[in-house]
Write a protein that holds these residues in place. Structure first.
Motif, PDB file in Angstrom:
ATOM      1  N   GLY A  10     -76.429  39.332   0.244  1.00 26.15           N
ATOM      2  CA  GLY A  10     -76.838  38.596   1.430  1.00 26.15           C
ATOM      3  C   GLY A  10     -77.974  37.627   1.170  1.00 26.15           C
ATOM      4  O   GLY A  10     -77.937  36.467   1.600  1.00 26.15           O
ATOM      5  N   ILE A  11     -78.987  38.076   0.447  1.00 26.48           N
ATOM      6  CA  ILE A  11     -80.123  37.199   0.141  1.00 26.48           C
ATOM      7  C   ILE A  11     -79.679  36.047  -0.755  1.00 26.48           C
ATOM      8  O   ILE A  11     -80.109  34.899  -0.573  1.00 26.48           O
ATOM      9  N   GLY A  12     -78.801  36.359  -1.725  1.00 27.40           N
ATOM     10  CA  GLY A  12     -78.299  35.302  -2.597  1.00 27.40           C
ATOM     11  C   GLY A  12     -77.563  34.222  -1.826  1.00 27.40           C
ATOM     12  O   GLY A  12     -77.736  33.023  -2.077  1.00 27.40           O
ATOM     13  N   VAL A  13     -76.744  34.640  -0.859  1.00 27.84           N
ATOM     14  CA  VAL A  13     -76.031  33.674  -0.012  1.00 27.84           C
ATOM     15  C   VAL A  13     -77.019  32.874   0.819  1.00 27.84           C
ATOM     16  O   VAL A  13     -76.919  31.639   0.924  1.00 27.84           O
ATOM     17  N   TRP A  14     -77.977  33.553   1.427  1.00 30.58           N
ATOM     18  CA  TRP A  14     -78.937  32.877   2.300  1.00 30.58           C
ATOM     19  C   TRP A  14     -79.745  31.827   1.538  1.00 30.58           C
ATOM     20  O   TRP A  14     -80.053  30.756   2.066  1.00 30.58           O
ATOM     21  N   VAL A  15     -80.073  32.124   0.292  1.00 36.59           N
ATOM     22  CA  VAL A  15     -80.907  31.204  -0.488  1.00 36.59           C
ATOM     23  C   VAL A  15     -80.098  30.086  -1.141  1.00 36.59           C
ATOM     24  O   VAL A  15     -80.512  28.915  -1.127  1.00 36.59           O
ATOM     25  N   PHE A  16     -78.917  30.408  -1.682  1.00 34.40           N
ATOM     26  CA  PHE A  16     -78.230  29.468  -2.561  1.00 34.40           C
ATOM     27  C   PHE A  16     -76.966  28.829  -1.990  1.00 34.40           C
ATOM     28  O   PHE A  16     -76.503  27.827  -2.526  1.00 34.40           O
ATOM     29  N   ALA A  17     -76.366  29.406  -0.953  1.00 28.20           N
ATOM     30  CA  ALA A  17     -75.109  28.855  -0.437  1.00 28.20           C
ATOM     31  C   ALA A  17     -75.347  27.506   0.243  1.00 28.20           C
ATOM     32  O   ALA A  17     -76.477  27.143   0.585  1.00 28.20           O
ATOM     33  N   ARG A  18     -74.263  26.789   0.453  1.00 25.90           N
ATOM     34  CA  ARG A  18     -74.350  25.448   1.028  1.00 25.90           C
ATOM     35  C   ARG A  18     -74.794  25.511   2.480  1.00 25.90           C
ATOM     36  O   ARG A  18     -74.330  26.339   3.260  1.00 25.90           O
ATOM     37  N   SER A  19     -75.678  24.619   2.861  1.00 22.78           N
ATOM     38  CA  SER A  19     -76.160  24.558   4.240  1.00 22.78           C
ATOM     39  C   SER A  19     -75.025  24.188   5.192  1.00 22.78           C
ATOM     40  O   SER A  19     -74.056  23.542   4.803  1.00 22.78           O
ATOM     41  N   GLY A  20     -75.159  24.593   6.446  1.00 22.20           N
ATOM     42  CA  GLY A  20     -74.163  24.272   7.456  1.00 22.20           C
ATOM     43  C   GLY A  20     -72.923  25.135   7.407  1.00 22.20           C
ATOM     44  O   GLY A  20     -71.915  24.824   8.042  1.00 22.20           O
ATOM     45  N   THR A  21     -72.979  26.241   6.669  1.00 21.74           N
ATOM     46  CA  THR A  21     -71.846  27.155   6.574  1.00 21.74           C
ATOM     47  C   THR A  21     -72.236  28.514   7.151  1.00 21.74           C
ATOM     48  O   THR A  21     -73.419  28.834   7.277  1.00 21.74           O
ATOM     49  N   VAL A  22     -71.220  29.306   7.510  1.00 18.12           N
ATOM     50  CA  VAL A  22     -71.429  30.670   7.991  1.00 18.12           C
ATOM     51  C   VAL A  22     -70.608  31.600   7.104  1.00 18.12           C
ATOM     52  O   VAL A  22     -69.414  31.373   6.901  1.00 18.12           O
ATOM     53  N   HIS A  23     -71.237  32.646   6.587  1.00 18.16           N
ATOM     54  CA  HIS A  23     -70.586  33.529   5.619  1.00 18.16           C
ATOM     55  C   HIS A  23     -70.368  34.907   6.224  1.00 18.16           C
ATOM     56  O   HIS A  23     -71.308  35.525   6.749  1.00 18.16           O
ATOM     57  N   LEU A  24     -69.122  35.375   6.156  1.00 16.94           N
ATOM     58  CA  LEU A  24     -68.723  36.642   6.758  1.00 16.94           C
ATOM     59  C   LEU A  24     -67.994  37.504   5.737  1.00 16.94           C
ATOM     60  O   LEU A  24     -67.457  37.005   4.756  1.00 16.94           O
ATOM     61  N   GLY A  25     -67.925  38.801   6.028  1.00 15.46           N
ATOM     62  CA  GLY A  25     -67.023  39.673   5.287  1.00 15.46           C
ATOM     63  C   GLY A  25     -67.706  40.655   4.358  1.00 15.46           C
ATOM     64  O   GLY A  25     -68.858  40.483   3.960  1.00 15.46           O
ATOM     65  N   ALA A  26     -66.943  41.699   4.008  1.00 12.92           N
ATOM     66  CA  ALA A  26     -67.425  42.767   3.136  1.00 12.92           C
ATOM     67  C   ALA A  26     -67.100  42.513   1.671  1.00 12.92           C
ATOM     68  O   ALA A  26     -67.268  43.407   0.847  1.00 12.92           O
ATOM     69  N   SER A  27     -66.646  41.305   1.337  1.00 15.92           N
ATOM     70  CA  SER A  27     -66.241  41.051  -0.047  1.00 15.92           C
ATOM     71  C   SER A  27     -67.416  41.140  -1.010  1.00 15.92           C
ATOM     72  O   SER A  27     -67.247  41.523  -2.170  1.00 15.92           O
ATOM     73  N   GLY A  28     -68.621  40.792  -0.548  1.00 25.62           N
ATOM     74  CA  GLY A  28     -69.787  40.961  -1.415  1.00 25.62           C
ATOM     75  C   GLY A  28     -69.969  42.413  -1.808  1.00 25.62           C
ATOM     76  O   GLY A  28     -70.279  42.725  -2.965  1.00 25.62           O
ATOM     77  N   LEU A  29     -69.774  43.324  -0.843  1.00 28.55           N
ATOM     78  CA  LEU A  29     -69.847  44.754  -1.145  1.00 28.55           C
ATOM     79  C   LEU A  29     -68.741  45.173  -2.096  1.00 28.55           C
ATOM     80  O   LEU A  29     -68.969  45.958  -3.029  1.00 28.55           O
ATOM     81  N   VAL A  30     -67.544  44.640  -1.888  1.00 27.73           N
ATOM     82  CA  VAL A  30     -66.414  45.005  -2.738  1.00 27.73           C
ATOM     83  C   VAL A  30     -66.682  44.602  -4.186  1.00 27.73           C
ATOM     84  O   VAL A  30     -66.463  45.391  -5.116  1.00 27.73           O
ATOM     85  N   PHE A  31     -67.176  43.388  -4.403  1.00 33.52           N
ATOM     86  CA  PHE A  31     -67.488  42.943  -5.763  1.00 33.52           C
ATOM     87  C   PHE A  31     -68.608  43.784  -6.360  1.00 33.52           C
ATOM     88  O   PHE A  31     -68.589  44.107  -7.555  1.00 33.52           O
TER      89      PHE A  31
END
Length: 208
Positions: A117-138
């Protein structure tokens, strides 16, 4: 009349009333994982009701509101197809982790969820919304792969190989693709290795 005397139950009988038995002890960790998955499905069912804005509470990179998405995002999915794709590996690999204890499952999920979650919040592209348990799965996948190597346990290494054969194909999700939160996948995978190191690293004085 005097107060009747009731025989005190034997110690073994008292234990029988409170002990759920070995089968219940074995099933309890898997039930916990199944309940977490059930919460995801209930949320998605409720999300069918018009006007429910649950998906808007995903992770929004570098947004104050998006911070709340870090713990919430694993329970939110973009439709049932997305949810179904995550549910089976979550339950199977989560159950494998929980078989070592509910506390272990909670710790692994907490570490992976936080790093992803922190990695997405810091590094993902602005203006997007990220959902799902796939981070946990990986993260569950890389945890199961790494823990045997870190702890130097052959049985865990063999179990990791089985997991790699069954679910190793999802590692392609680490590559950037449009419309896919690959950032969450990458940091989830990093979180899984970190969880294995935190929970199973050998410290000086540890028995072989």
């Amino acid at each position: 009349m005097g107060t009747p005397l009731i025989p005190e139950p034997a110690a073994g009988a008292a234990r029988a009333d409170t002990d759920d038995g070995p089968v219940a002890d074995l099933l309890r960790p898997f039930v916990v994982v199944a309940v977490v998955a059930a919460v995801m499905w209930v949320q998605e069912l409720v999300d069918l009701v018009p006007g429910t804005p649950f998906d808007s509470w995903g992770i929004r990179p570098r947004s104050v509101r998006g911070v709340l998405g870090i713990p919430l995002a694993p329970f939110l999915h973009d439709g049932f197809r997305h949810l179904f794709a995550n549910t089976i590996p979550f339950v199977v690999m989560g159950g494998a982790i929980a078989s070592g204890g509910i506390a272990r499952f909670v710790r692994v999920a907490a570490i992976v969820g936080a790093i992803s979650g922190i990695g997405v919040w810091v590094f993902a592209r602005s203006g997007t919304v990220h959902l799902g348990a796939s981070g946990l799965v990986f993260g569950f996948l890389t945890y199961l792969l790494a823990r045997g190597v870190i702890a130097r346990k052959v049985t865990w290494m063999l179990g990791g190989l089985v997991v790699l054969v069954v679910y190793g194909g999802i590692l392609w999700g680490l590559l950037p693709r449009p419309g896919v939160s690959w950032t969450g996948h990458v940091f989830g995978a990093i979180g899984g290795v970190l969880a294995a190191w935190v929970l199973h690293r050998r410290t000086p004085g540890t028995a072989a």
